[in-house]
Write a protein that holds these residues in place. Structure first.
Motif, PDB file in Angstrom:
ATOM      1  N   UNK A 161       1.667  -7.942   9.816  1.00 18.37           N
ATOM      2  CA  UNK A 161       1.321  -6.532   9.629  1.00 18.37           C
ATOM      3  C   UNK A 161       2.453  -5.853   8.869  1.00 18.37           C
ATOM      4  N   UNK A 162       2.090  -4.969   7.945  1.00 16.91           N
ATOM      5  CA  UNK A 162       3.099  -4.205   7.211  1.00 16.91           C
ATOM      6  C   UNK A 162       2.497  -2.894   6.737  1.00 16.91           C
ATOM      7  N   UNK A 163       3.338  -1.879   6.680  1.00 13.72           N
ATOM      8  CA  UNK A 163       2.972  -0.582   6.114  1.00 13.72           C
ATOM      9  C   UNK A 163       3.825  -0.364   4.872  1.00 13.72           C
ATOM     10  N   UNK A 164       3.212   0.173   3.822  1.00 15.43           N
ATOM     11  CA  UNK A 164       3.964   0.423   2.589  1.00 15.43           C
ATOM     12  C   UNK A 164       3.556   1.756   1.987  1.00 15.43           C
ATOM     13  N   UNK A 165       4.548   2.398   1.349  1.00 15.01           N
ATOM     14  CA  UNK A 165       4.292   3.616   0.586  1.00 15.01           C
ATOM     15  C   UNK A 165       4.925   3.433  -0.788  1.00 15.01           C
ATOM     16  N   UNK A 166       4.078   3.493  -1.807  1.00 12.71           N
ATOM     17  CA  UNK A 166       4.539   3.319  -3.182  1.00 12.71           C
ATOM     18  C   UNK A 166       4.798   4.682  -3.811  1.00 12.71           C
TER      19      UNK A 166
END
Length: 754
Positions: free
Chosen positions: A360-365
């Protein structure tokens, strides 16, 4: 991960009062966080009030000291161990220590939390970091008092002088930071007798937050407007999307968008597999949206992968001459003339890491950077993989490390972080990519399937006059080099090249095998099937020779000596350890065998249907021997009664942690023996969840795993993995002792009922 049930909370608090040591270390990380941009309540860097003393230590005016842990916490208690080492050398009061979780940053050096090397690679420099602060404090106090530094002593957050004067660390911060400590080799480190925390059993610093639901795991991270992605990935490695119909998925309430992820190029490395992502306001909608997708796949070159056919291919390979690995004497000639031979093939299937927490991972570009929050074992790998995926420099990828709900090697391969970053780039939104259990089992980086062939010529006393061993398996090398069929040297070093059998004639060979799936490391890596074959074979030879298995094992290992396999035309990297510091020492291997046998009261009379088995192995520079007692009923039902483990890991930081890891590694070893494994047909994984990929239930496990940690002044070695490879052969040897059935192919399955 919070709980509102008051009865549960009350019972949990009672449990914690009894299980968490009084005066526990203050924990500054992994508190509940509602906004990952700030990671509220989670200190990922020293606080504003702290002043940096060195890379790992920051001092605060309120008296607290912040110690940075640059390795990932996945249950092995590395955060506790790092704090013990630094706090001991700097004479910090335990109750005034806060642990900071490092982000991914090359300034820390290697951050890859696998290979059982966190302590081995870092203990010395962590001690030096702590000692340098102690030095600074002592010299600052001496300067203020106008006395010789040698007359000052640091003790528990205080500097004391023979005159009775004393100053608290917080009173000396500015003065101390003005002092330049000497180079590490000029620092005075504590003697072992002076250690206050090192080599002591100390409570897991994160335990309270874990069991009260306050620890932040990857799925607990939330952006205020985060959306969820669940991905339909190609069922076959190397497969590609031909067409897909997103209309049904988009019609589901909560679904925002459907986006194709590009197929990887070249060798798999840690690239995402590709596929089609369903983006939704919540996990349920994304999940249902994925079910509604209609995707047509091109399976590519691996669509013919079939485990039954591949097994036959592997065993055919190892029954023919193969490439040189190590040789002494003339084993082939001796075997050709031998009148008493033992010839056996062994097989072990693909396995998967199967941590309880799927990836699981959360990302904000953002245009100028990407922020990632992930359950990763190797944040610097996340930086590189994400950067390549979105087309920026890795220096602009910020990776925040959450708690890991298990990992076992899977989470050092950050394809899931790259997926989240790519989808954030495409949508302009914060994205949490959530893998399901089925995703994890069907789209992983698998432990290699293997075939092995061993022959031995036995003399009149039953000893081994010549030994031939061939191994073939789908190599990890294929993950990094397209179409690689031969293993990296290090894959052979794990239990094959470093075979300790004492014989005048030995020949080790390795075959080639194509990788038709993504191959990755799993807890103890190729040690699993190499130890299974070698230790099972030795037990078979003991039976053929009419010898006691434990006594025969000791005799085959031979006298106390240092083995240098490079003298036998072999390459050997020795787990990245200097062989002069970490020699292959048969005396230490013999010691753990004798200790485990003593613990189990080896040789005692057992009821019918009961048996003891033993196995021993050196891996990750640590020596382990395991004895297993089993019962096999007339109907073929297996009951593991108890196991005993002796482990020599050199100098250990926390003996309680070593015992915990050894017990956990033993249970993980049960999986390698009883799991159905991962099988393929038409390139597709046939298992999907724990109903058909078996991990041990409580009923599969011994009631007790008794562990003895050998006290040693040797340098620290690995702990997280060495107990795993010895369990399966010890178990299978015990099965033979109980009922006379040999297990040469894993899993055990229904072989006891045949």
């Amino acid at each position: 991960m919070s709980h509102s049930n008051s009865y549960f909370d009350m019972q949990r608090r009672r449990f914690l009062k009894g299980s968490v040591a009084a005066g526990a270390l203050v924990v500054g990380t992994y508190l509940t966080g509602s906004t990952p941009r700030a990671m509220a309540g989670v200190l990922t860097a020293p606080s504003d009030m702290a002043k940096q003393a060195n890379l790992f230590v920051a001092l605060r005016p309120d008296g607290f000291v912040e110690i940075t842990c640059h390795r990932s916490e996945m249950g092995q208690q590395i955060r506790t161990a790092v704090a013990q080492i630094v706090a001991d050398e700097m004479e910090a009061a335990w109750e005034k220590v806060i642990v900071i979780q490092a982000k991914g940053d090359p300034k820390y050096g290697d951050q890859n939390t696998d290979g059982s090397r966190s302590i081995r690679f870092n203990m010395q420099r962590l001690r030096e970091m702590g000692a340098s602060v102690r030095y600074m404090m002592q010299y600052a106090a001496a300067k203020r008092w106008g006395v010789e530094p040698a007359t000052c002593v640091a003790e528990q957050h205080l500097v004391k002088h023979a005159s009775g004067k004393q100053l608290a660390y917080e009173e000396l911060i500015d003065d101390a930071l003005a002092i330049t400590p000497p180079q590490p080799d000029a620092l005075t480190l504590k003697s072992r007798s002076q250690w206050r925390y090192i080599n002591k059993g100390m409570a897991h610093i994160d335990l309270q937050h874990i069991v009260t639901g306050k620890a932040t795991f990857a799925a607990d991270v939330r952006e205020p407007k985060a959306v969820v992605a669940i991905i339909e990935r190609p069922p076959v490695v190397g497969g590609k999307v031909v067409t897909f119909d997103a209309s049904a998925a988009k019609a589901i309430k909560g679904v925002i968008d459907v986006i194709e992820i590009p197929a990887p190029k070249g060798a798999p490395q840690f690239q995402p597999k590709g596929g089609v992502a369903v983006i939704a306001n919540n996990t349920w909608a994304a999940w249902q949206g994925r079910k509604a997708l209609n995707v047509t796949w091109d399976d590519g070159a691996n669509g013919d992968y079939n485990s039954t056919h591949f097994k036959k291919q592997l065993l055919e390979t190892v029954n023919a001459p193969q490439a040189h690995v190590r040789e002494k004497g003339d084993a082939i000639s001796v075997l050709a003339k031998a009148t008493d031979k033992l010839v056996v093939d062994y097989y072990a299937p693909h396995l998967t890491q199967a941590p309880m927490e799927p990836p699981c991972a959360t990302a904000m570009y953002y245009k100028e950077r990407v922020d990632v929050w992930a359950a990763t074992q190797n944040p610097q790998a996340d930086m590189e993989t994400v950067a390549a995926m979105v087309g920026i420099e890795k220096e602009y990828v910020n990776v925040h490390v959450t708690m890991l709900g298990g990992a076992f090697g899977r989470k050092s391969k950050p394809d899931f972080s790259a997926e989240a970053a790519y989808l954030s780039m495409k949508t302009g939104k914060a994205i949490r990519v959530q893998w399901t259990r089925e995703d994890d089992i069907q789209h992983g980086f698998y432990h290699a399937v293997s075939g092995q062939h061993i022959e031995a010529a036995l003399n009149d006393e039953g000893g081994i006059d010549a030994y031939l061993h061939r191994t073939a398996f789908a190599p990890i090398a294929s993950t990094f080099q397209q179409d690689a069929n031969a293993p990296f040297s290090f894959e052979l070093d794990l239990g094959f090249t470093d075979n300790p059998i004492h014989t005048p004639n030995i020949k080790l060979e390795r075959g080639e095998a194509p990788a038709k799936a993504r191959i990755g490391w799993m807890r103890s890596v190729t040690n699993i099937f190499h130890a299974f074959a070698v230790q099972s074979f030795i037990a078979e030879a003991a039976h053929k020779a009419g010898k006691d298995p434990k006594d025969y094992l000791l005799s085959v290992i031979g006298p106390d000596r240092i083995i240098d396999v490079t003298e036998q035309n072999a390459q050997y990297m020795n787990y990245w350890g200097d062989k002069s510091v970490y020699p292959l020492d048969t005396a230490r291997l013999r010691t753990v065998i004798e200790k485990a046998a003593e613990m189990a009261n080896w040789g005692r009379a057992l009821p019918n249907g009961r048996g003891l088995g033993i196995a021993a192995h050196r891996s990750f520079l640590t020596y382990v021997a395991t004895v297993v007692e089993v019962e096999v009923t007339g109907a073929g039902d297996l009951n593991i009664i108890k196991s005993w483990v002796a482990i020599d890991a050199g100098t250990v930081v926390n003996p309680d942690t070593v015992k915990n890891q050894t017990q956990g590694g033993s249970i993980y070893g049960i999986t390698t023996a009883i799991s159905e494994g991962i099988t393929f047909d038409k390139g597709r994984v046939q298992q999907s969840n724990f109903h058909d990929y078996r991990v041990p239930r409580m009923s599969d496990c011994p009631l007790e795993v008794d562990v003895e940690v050998i006290q040693s002044d040797a340098p620290p070695a690995g702990v997280g993995e060495p107990a795993t490879p010895v369990f399966a052969p010890a178990l299978c040897n015990a099965i033979f002792a109980a009922c006379g059935k040999r297990i040469r192919q894993l899993p055990i399955g229904d072989q006891l009922k045949a």
